[in-house]
Design an enzyme around this catalytic site. Structure first.
Site, short mmCIF file in Angstrom:
data_model
loop_
_atom_site.label_atom_id
_atom_site.label_comp_id
_atom_site.label_asym_id
_atom_site.label_seq_id
_atom_site.Cartn_x
_atom_site.Cartn_y
_atom_site.Cartn_z
CG HIS A 1 -1.81 1.17 1.28
ND1 HIS A 1 -2.94 1.26 0.50
CD2 HIS A 1 -1.74 2.32 1.98
CE1 HIS A 1 -3.53 2.43 0.72
NE2 HIS A 1 -2.83 3.09 1.62
CB SER B 1 2.68 0.00 4.58
OG SER B 1 2.81 1.30 5.13
C1 GRF Z 1 1.63 0.53 -6.35
O1 GRF Z 1 1.84 1.88 -6.10
C2 GRF Z 1 1.09 -0.15 -5.13
O2 GRF Z 1 1.56 0.38 -3.93
C3 GRF Z 1 -0.38 0.07 -5.26
O3 GRF Z 1 -0.65 -0.02 -6.63
C4 GRF Z 1 0.51 0.33 -7.37
C5 GRF Z 1 0.81 -0.79 -8.31
O4 GRF Z 1 1.80 -0.47 -9.25
N1 GRF Z 1 -1.12 -0.87 -4.43
P1 GRF Z 1 2.39 -1.61 -10.18
O5 GRF Z 1 1.24 -2.21 -10.98
O6 GRF Z 1 3.06 -2.63 -9.31
O7 GRF Z 1 3.36 -0.91 -11.08
#
Ligand code: GRF
Length: 192
Positions: A111, A138
């Site tokens: 997150h 996190s």
């Molecule tokens: C990341 O910022 C993650 O923290 C959130 O969604 C985004 C996913 O990015 N839960 P990716 O698809 O891994 O590039």
């Protein structure tokens, strides 16, 4: 060496965290192997990358499906691939309570905030608007309550003058790619 834990990764889009997890699994000390990359969007960019790396993929659009029905299909794909753990990496779906409970202690999420600050969406803008000195990321265990499970690891990212949500998100992503494989690996080491 003990056998590696079998991990399914759920994504919805780009899949950059999935890629970081995938390549970290190739390091000699990796405690896990990726047995499946699954998405709720057949167009999710990360699927093509996973397939190119020889990872089994599964995609099922949630559109027009009941939440429980879609969850069940995703869960079945994970089980059929032999997954012992599910790792959510930008999976933009809220899971049913039953699904979260069945995998309690065996499902992780990343997150983009320093939880318990800013669960939910728009985390970077909220941190900037609040005048916080740092945003961050996190990794936590998934429980039925959204973004509320035990935090396993965090990394802080400085908020600069004139920062925008996009510029912060981009830098937080570097931190994410460092943190997620490490925290997953440590968690699995402790579990075995
Ligand atoms: C990341 O910022 C993650 O923290 C959130 O969604 C985004 C996913 O990015 N839960 P990716 O698809 O891994 O590039």
């Amino acid at each position: 060496m003990a056998e590696k834990a079998k991990v399914a990764i759920f994504i919805s889009g780009r899949g950059s965290n999935m890629a970081a997890l995938l390549y970290a699994a190739n390091l000699p000390e990796a405690a896990y192997e990726v047995v499946l990359v699954a998405a709720n969007d057949p167009m999710a960019e990360g699927l093509a990358l996973a397939a190119a790396e020889g990872i089994h993929t599964f995609a099922l659009s949630h559109k027009g499906m009941q939440r429980a029905e879609h969850d069940a299909a995703m869960e079945q794909a994970a089980r059929e691939a032999g997954a012992e753990y599910i790792v959510l990496a930008g999976y933009m779906r809220i899971l049913t309570d039953d699904f979260a409970k069945r995998w309690e202690g065996r499902m992780l999420n990343i997150h983009p905030s320093l939880l318990p600050n800013y669960p939910g969406l728009d985390t970077h803008q909220r941190a900037i608007d609040a005048g916080d000195s740092h945003g961050g990321v996190s990794v936590h265990l998934v429980t039925p309550e959204l973004d509320a499970g035990e935090v396993l690891g965090q990394m802080r990212v400085a908020i600069r003058k004139g920062e925008t949500a996009d510029s912060l998100a981009e830098r937080v992503r570097f931190a994410e790619h460092q943190l997620y494989p490490r925290v997953l690996n440590d968690y699995l080491e402790r579990a075995r």
